[in-house]
Design an enzyme around this catalytic site. Structure first.
Site, PDB file in Angstrom:
ATOM      1  CG  HIS A 140      -2.369   1.233   1.413  1.00  0.00           C
ATOM      2  ND1 HIS A 140      -2.428   2.073   0.656  1.00  0.00           N
ATOM      3  CD2 HIS A 140      -1.663   2.487   2.532  1.00  0.00           C
ATOM      4  CE1 HIS A 140      -3.264   3.149   0.880  1.00  0.00           C
ATOM      5  NE2 HIS A 140      -2.609   2.854   2.434  1.00  0.00           N
ATOM      6  CG  ASP A 157      -4.921   3.206   5.637  1.00  0.00           C
ATOM      7  OD1 ASP A 157      -5.723   3.174   6.633  1.00  0.00           O
ATOM      8  OD2 ASP A 157      -3.949   4.256   4.640  1.00  0.00           O
ATOM      9  CG  HIS A 176      -6.570   6.768   1.589  1.00  0.00           C
ATOM     10  ND1 HIS A 176      -6.637   5.928   0.960  1.00  0.00           N
ATOM     11  CD2 HIS A 176      -5.465   6.446   3.107  1.00  0.00           C
ATOM     12  CE1 HIS A 176      -5.784   5.596   1.000  1.00  0.00           C
ATOM     13  NE2 HIS A 176      -4.777   5.699   2.109  1.00  0.00           N
TER      14      HIS A 176
END
Length: 1000
Positions: free
Chosen positions: A256, A368, A572
């Site tokens: 990620h 996430d 995000h």
């Protein structure tokens, strides 16, 4: 027995770390190091390879924060090392840091081909067999560590100190003892397994006994000579197969990578290159490795900036090892992006994967993101995807989510097969503790026995390592451990869906019980996002109309680029305002540039539509007609009766014939009456637009969190310095109120426009508070059991009570353009132009009535990771709509975000491009097709929460019309039409329908 166990564990830990791991490299010689410090921003690879290198040595300081140093590494291979396995061992000064959060490097060969990345847990470079010399270049990034909760100027290159922050620590060419490396892996896996198995069962005792015997067999003065004997002792423990009922884990390589967070966007480009290089190199040595990577933007970056890395990625995609997943442009926030923007995340993401790699990604991958909108299941299905994965809900502070595998049902009834990895991390290293946790926590074990584990270093990148693969190999079929199989996400989902088709259903949003402050932090970023979304709507609408009516050139490339820019900034940690100062500063600048470019596109299209002349024409991009101007069209300027402003009891009364509002001597709203019903929206004894300040120091994540105890302290700003009439023009009447608190100034204008159902409020604030939360509260005379908050393509209802911990946890909620509360026969809407955070509470008054208090969250001022968050001037607009039904809330929400545009021209009117015969159905987007065919695409949805039947009339010629998915491919919705000029559609509640008008 317990003491024996502890003794063996401590002995193993020491021998592994102090003796065996160093013995993997039994012989070494130093590399010769050259150094060049790049001035300013990173340079192209070709420039770095040709740099004027100067001698450097271990112990040298290097790397000012955010700098780049190129290193040249050379050595001759000793003649007596011929035929042995060799590696370069590099330490850029990694001590005390983790992968992705400090210094990193990417190695190149002299010809510019990429080798692999370097980080604290991946410090080696391969040396080709038979090499007589070694020659590498390393692009080293001196990214600083950002200490949690410590305000610092190091988070922006403009304010960071310029002194070096790292020390060159190790540069060796070394011999590799492969047998010792395998012994380290054997002991690593068995030691971790022994710590996890039931202490009362024989397995743990047997493993520890074998470890003890193996350690006895190792001669610490001849580790190489005794490693094989130690491995032979451990072999029976590793050969014992797993129980038939053992939990099954699909291990997916992953990294990620936050597209921005504690580093700027430009550094993410290099993080992606480093990680992808690591992964593709590891795949060469381990063909069984599969690696899933989401975020089309990141692959587009390396295609543009690191083509040598992208070439390797494409090779591995074609080989089936490197797996694009996610189907979105970035792993975006899903609470705050508007409906069309959320759709475009899928449109642009999936189109990229299809066009670049020929892959139609079936899974949506958001491990996430900070909560998941109830509109997502329908959007996932309409994008052609079928599965959803996240891990973040395991972060809940109050309630444990009851499932790991389930069907997720959205607001329209669409269901998506969904999985939460019970390993509780998207950065697993496949440790024994994590594997045991996944098995132990899997909530659906009564009927299923299979979960997914994403493994690899992430957030800052890094990806899987060979040590992780060694763990996967040893736990593939190992007694006491879950069975680990490296395989693709699609493989997992197919098996899981077949095995557990009758999985339970979860209805509605996946609310994250943490990070609620992200709805408010960095208000200018929120404002930039909201404004960009609506400007894009207008630019597409008016450009489409100008093309259809006058043959103007449609700005395909410009709109594509601007959409992707806006989508990137919905990542995000950007849109939520949880990044370093550098990221926030660049985001604000980017939004300003986007707005200027879109305003120019809009002006050009309107000039074409208005034609030459000197009469005024009003353009309305609202999906509802207003002031006599048709929706999605233009008409003459309407003249409406001006409102009145009357002094009363030291305050003022504003009236426009639709709404009557009373302000007291301090400028607070004491009454807001809907004239049609005579009902007052403000509860007896309460006020509206009360500015309130709360101390705001959350326990953990400053920019992310608002903890419930913030409500324990409050300062009401009731006293006004001045309350006086405001000169607004155009028939509007208003009052300006000035308040001060500390060094902050709050200038509010409360206004009524002619004929408007909304009492408008504009707050111009010079915000100088720190660690303070600003709210605007309205005490409403409504007994509301729930509130309705706009989300993408609809609204979500949330209880106003706190009967259970699930309701109590939602003390801060997200809404888009409106939040609506109602009792039978009367409702009130709060609308806004850039606010997302809200809270709703209720109380019973002495008279027996219910007061429902709705508050807008306007500003915060956390100090980490950006110490200057939100300080400065802000202009925020919101309004109260008394007597509003949900349809009124939808209309007024659009109205405050899409002001009319008055243009001078010769046209008397501009007919709408499309029209709809019911306000229950809203036109969200009008554009030309993505494939540049010239076809017209219209996206609509049923906005008010019930079924609807609508006839859509088109104001242009078309040969036929069809329903399509988000990627504008034919989609069977059980309805078809012969006449494209008049299309009648039956909508289920909140259904999205996209029409493609074929004009060829």
């Amino acid at each position: 027995m317990h003491s024996d166990r502890i003794q063996i564990e401590r002995r193993l830990d020491r021998i592994l770390n102090e003796r065996l791991k160093p013995a993997v490299y039994p012989e070494s010689v130093p590399l010769t190091v050259g150094r060049w410090d790049a001035p300013g921003e990173p340079v192209p690879v070709s420039e770095g390879l040709a740099a004027p290198f100067k001698p450097a040595a271990v112990g040298d300081a290097w790397g000012a924060p955010w700098g780049t140093t190129w290193l040249e590494l050379t050595a001759e291979v000793p003649a007596d090392w011929a035929g042995r396995t060799l590696e370069c061992v590099i330490d850029l000064g990694f001590a005390g840091t983790g992968p992705g959060f400090a210094a990193e490097g990417l190695a190149y060969r002299p010809d510019g081909t990429v080798v692999k990345g370097l980080h604290p847990y991946n410090t080696w470079l391969p040396v080709d067999a038979g090499s007589t010399e070694v020659h590498y270049f390393v692009e080293a990034a001196s990214n600083p560590q950002i200490t949690m909760r410590v305000p610092t100027d190091i988070g922006d290159v403009q304010t960071a100190p310029r002194q070096p922050i790292y020390t060159l620590s190790r540069f060796d060419l070394a011999v590799v003892d492969l047998e010792v490396r395998e012994l380290v892996s054997d002991l690593d896996v068995l030691g971790q397994l022994a710590a996890q198995v039931d202490p009362d069962q024989p397995r743990g005792h047997q493993i520890r006994a074998a470890i003890s015997d193996a350690l006895d067999a190792i001669d610490l003065h001849d580790i190489a000579g005794t490693a094989a004997a130690a491995r032979a002792i451990l072999a029976p423990m590793l050969a014992s197969p797993a129980h038939a009922s053992a939990h099954r884990l699909s291990a997916v390589g992953h990294a990620h990578i936050d597209s921005a967070w504690l580093w700027p966007l430009r550094e993410t480009v290099r993080k992606v290159a480093r990680t992808c290089s690591n992964v593709t190199q590891l795949m060469d040595d381990h063909p069984e490795l599969v690696f899933a990577m989401s975020q089309a933007q990141q692959l587009a970056w390396i295609s543009e900036h690191r083509p040598e890395v992208f070439t390797r990625v494409k090779e591995k995609i074609e080989a089936g090892q490197f797996i694009p997943v996610g189907g979105m442009w970035v792993e975006s926030d899903t609470n705050m992006p508007g409906g069309e923007a959320m759709a475009r995340q899928f449109i642009h993401g999936k189109r990229y994967f299809l066009e670049e790699f020929g892959i139609d990604t079936p899974e949506v991958w958001l491990p996430d993101t900070f909560g998941y909108s109830a509109a997502l299941p329908q959007l996932i299905a309409l994008s052609g995807s079928r599965w959803f994965l996240t891990q973040k809900i395991s972060w809940n502070k109050t309630n444990v989510f009851p499932h790991h595998t389930f069907w997720w049902e959205g607001i329209d009834g669409t269901r998506i097969f969904t999985h939460f990895p019970p390993v509780d991390t998207y950065n697993s290293d496949l440790s024994g503790a994590e594997l045991a946790l996944a098995s132990r926590q899997f909530a659906d074990k009564a009927r299923a026995n299979h979960s997914l584990v994403p493994f690899g270093y992430g957030d800052g990148g890094g990806g899987p390592t060979r040590e992780m693969i060694a763990r996967a190999q040893r736990t593939a079929d190992l007694e006491g451990s879950p069975r680990v199989t490296i395989e693709t996400p699609a493989s997992f989902f197919q098996k899981a869906e077949e095995d557990y088709a009758d999985a339970p259903v979860w209805w509605g949003e996946l609310y994250l019980e943490i990070h609620r402050g992200t709805y408010t932090s960095n208000a200018k970023i929120k404002q930039g996002n909201r404004r960009s979304e609506h400007l894009l709507r207008e630019a597409e609408l008016w450009s489409t109309l100008a093309t259809l009516r006058h043959g103007a050139e449609y700005p395909y490339a410009t709109l594509d680029r601007l959409w992707k820019t806006v989508l990137l900034h919905q990542f995000h940690d950007i849109l939520p305002g949880s990044s370093i100062a550098w990221v926030n500063r660049e985001a604000r600048d980017t939004y300003a540039a986007v707005a200027a470019e879109l305003e120019q596109l809009i002006a050009e299209a309107l000039a074409v539509l208005a034609a030459d002349g000197d009469r005024e024409l009003v353009f309305n991009a609202n999906p509802h007609a207003r002031n006599g101007v048709p929706a999605l069209g233009a008409g003459p300027v309407a003249v409406a009766a001006a409102g009145t402003l009357t002094p009363a009891d030291g305050g003022f009364v504003l009236d426009n014939g639709v709404v009557t509002a009373t302000l007291d001597v301090e400028g607070l709203l004491t009454s807001v009456v809907d004239r049609s019903s005579g009902r007052d929206a403000i509860a007896p004894g309460e006020v509206g637009n009360l500015l309130q300040l709360h101390q705001d120091v959350p326990n953990d994540w400053d920019a992310w969190d608002v903890d419930s105890f913030y409500r324990h302290t409050v300062t009401d700003l009731r006293t006004a310095e001045t309350v006086e009439p405001a000169d607004l023009g155009d028939g509007a009447v208003g009052v300006r109120i000035i308040r001060r608190h500390g060094a902050s100034t709050f200038s509010t204008v409360v206004a009524l426009r002619p004929g408007s159902a909304s009492l408008d409020i504009e707050l111009d604030v010079d915000w100088q508070e720190r660690e303070t939360f600003l709210k605007a509260g309205f005490g409403l005379d409504v007994r509301a059991e729930d509130s309705s908050s706009e989300t993408q393509f609809g609204h979500v209802k949330r209880a106003t009570h706190q009967n259970t911990t699930w309701e109590a946890a939602k003390f801060e909620i997200c809404a888009h353009r409106f939040l609506h509360v109602a009792e039978p026969g009367f409702g009130v809407a709060l609308v806004n132009d850039s606010t997302y955070g809200h809270d709703v509470t209720r109380d019973i008054r002495a008279d027996g009535g219910t007061t429902t208090t709705v508050r807008l969250s306007l500003l915060r001022s956390p100090r980490w990771p950006d110490p200057e968050t939100d300080l400065g001037r802000h202009v925020l607009r919101y309004g109260i709509v008394p007597g509003a039904e949900i349809g009124d809330a939808v209309r007024e929400g659009y109205d405050i975000n899409l002001p009319e545009r008055t243009v001078t021209g010769g046209a008397t009117e501009v007919d709408p491009v499309v029209s709809v015969d019911t306000p229950d159905v809203v036109v969200e987007a009008v554009k030309l097709a993505e494939d540049q065919s010239g076809d017209v695409v219209v996206r609509l949805y049923a906005a008010t929460g019930g079924r609807a039947t609508a006839t859509v009339r088109s104001g242009f010629e078309a040969a036929s019309v069809q329903s399509v998915d988000l990627l504008e491919r034919p989609l069977d919705i059980g309805q078809s039409w012969d006449d494209p000029a008049a299309v009648t559609i039956r909508f289920r509640p909140f259904q999205i329908v996209t029409l493609r008008y074929l004009r060829g």
